[in-house]
Write an enzyme that holds these catalytic residues in place. Structure first.
Site, PDB file in Angstrom:
ATOM      1  N   ASP A   1      -5.620  33.788  48.302  1.00 34.39           N
ATOM      2  CA  ASP A   1      -5.569  34.947  47.415  1.00 34.39           C
ATOM      3  C   ASP A   1      -6.932  35.668  47.441  1.00 34.39           C
ATOM      4  OD1 ASP A   1      -4.432  36.570  45.430  1.00 34.39           O
ATOM      5  OD2 ASP A   1      -5.111  35.259  43.789  1.00 34.39           O
TER       6      ASP A   1
ATOM      7  N   SER B   1       0.003  37.200  34.608  1.00 36.37           N
ATOM      8  CA  SER B   1       0.233  36.392  33.403  1.00 36.37           C
ATOM      9  C   SER B   1      -0.141  37.214  32.179  1.00 36.37           C
ATOM     10  CB  SER B   1      -0.561  35.071  33.478  1.00 36.37           C
ATOM     11  OG  SER B   1      -1.938  35.276  33.332  1.00 36.37           O
TER      12      SER B   1
HETATM   13  P1  13P Z   1      -3.798  36.693  35.866  1.00 31.94           P
HETATM   14  O1  13P Z   1      -5.261  36.679  35.598  1.00 31.94           O
HETATM   15  O2  13P Z   1      -3.089  37.725  35.031  1.00 31.94           O
HETATM   16  O3  13P Z   1      -3.166  35.388  35.655  1.00 31.94           O
HETATM   17  O4  13P Z   1      -3.577  37.139  37.375  1.00 31.94           O
HETATM   18  C1  13P Z   1      -3.869  36.288  38.425  1.00 31.94           C
HETATM   19  C2  13P Z   1      -3.939  37.028  39.697  1.00 31.94           C
HETATM   20  O5  13P Z   1      -3.544  38.165  39.808  1.00 31.94           O
HETATM   21  C3  13P Z   1      -4.532  36.334  40.852  1.00 31.94           C
HETATM   22  O6  13P Z   1      -4.574  37.118  41.990  1.00 31.94           O
END
Ligand code: 13P
Length: 284
Positions: free
Chosen positions: A83, A217
């Site tokens: 990611d 989230s």
């Molecule tokens: P959150 O911080 O809303 O959980 O998002 C995580 C995210 O987008 C990681 O790439």
């Protein structure tokens, strides 16, 4: 079993669902995510974010091979995804470890430079036969202003992804899916997120590839349903799972042994993950 994103889109499109991508920073995250995916018999994505290495939360070298091994052993398709990779060397490191999917995040670069570097990342991903995500528009995060107060920068529409650019970017780079900005932010929400659902629909139509929602989230279940109906097929999820784990440990404390704290955190995260994942896959 290991899978890449292109292998799970088919099911996601058929069923009009989104696949949850949960950021992994410890072993309890892995157990909680995989237990839930197996319980629901649904594919899932284990993601490791480069920023967690930079912030000394966890190292790719340590957790990456564990993610791959646990994914191989799982009874459901599991994508092991990098990611927010911001440089090619780091992406290459994850690929050598056996990651089945990567994201190149060039959103901080100029549009032209983002295209140039994303093309290089796509060529690298293809060499390893894995799927690749990229990003345009700016995903706001949480920042500290000079009074030390957290500030939500998501409402700035100038950061949202432009559908014409989305079309051009996908055509020029050949990415498999596109992370777009339409009102979510990474981290905790300090005011209710106001998502632009129409924009999601336009982006899906223009880009022609699955849309990825970062900052996933802390969003209401009603909003998840709407973005999924409009073309989101991958939802990135971390902060509120992590927060649920912290709250679970607090509720169990004081604990004498560390394993009791770890179990309390894992159980609380698992409840949060199951609630989100049931919504993503239409089983709520
Ligand atoms: P959150 O911080 O809303 O959980 O998002 C995580 C995210 O987008 C990681 O790439």
């Amino acid at each position: 079993m290991l899978a890449n994103l292109n292998e799970v889109w088919k099911l996601a499109d058929e069923k009009k669902i989104a696949i949850g991508a949960f950021n992994i920073v410890n072993f309890e995250n892995i157990l909680a995510v995989l237990d839930t995916a197996e319980k629901l018999n649904m594919p899932v994505i284990l993601a490791f974010a480069q920023t967690h290495e930079e912030n000394n939360v966890m190292n790719l070298d340590t957790i990456g091979p564990v993610m791959v091994l646990m994914a191989q052993r799982a009874k459901v398709p599991v994508v092991v995804h990098l990611d927010h990779g911001v440089n090619l060397d780091y992406i290459k490191k994850s690929l050598k470890m056996g990651f089945t999917s990567v994201m190149f995040d060039g959103s901080a670069l100029t549009y032209e430079e983002n295209i140039r570097q994303t093309k290089e990342a796509v060529a690298l991903a293809r060499k390893y036969g894995v799927s690749i995500e990229a990003e345009i528009g700016k995903m706001a995060g949480i920042t500290l202003n000079n009074e030390g107060v957290t500030e939500n920068r998501a409402s700035d529409r100038r950061n949202y992804t432009d559908p014409a650019e989305a079309k051009d970017f996908v055509e020029k780079t050949g990415v498999d899916c596109l992370a777009c900005s339409f009102g979510t932010v990474h981290g905790e929400y300090f005011s209710e997120p106001k998502l632009d659902f129409e924009l999601v629909k336009e982006l899906k139509k223009a880009a022609g590839v699955p849309i990825v929602m970062h900052g996933g989230s802390g969003v209401s279940h009603a909003d998840y349903k709407k973005v999924i109906a409009n073309g989101v097929r991958k939802i990135n999820y971390f902060t509120y799972m992590d927060k649920a784990g912290g709250e679970g440990v607090n509720a169990a404390s004081p604990v004498k042994y560390f394993h009791d704290a770890a179990k309390a955190g894992q159980d609380a995260m698992q409840k949060d993950i199951e609630s989100a994942m049931r919504c993503f896959v239409n089983m709520d």
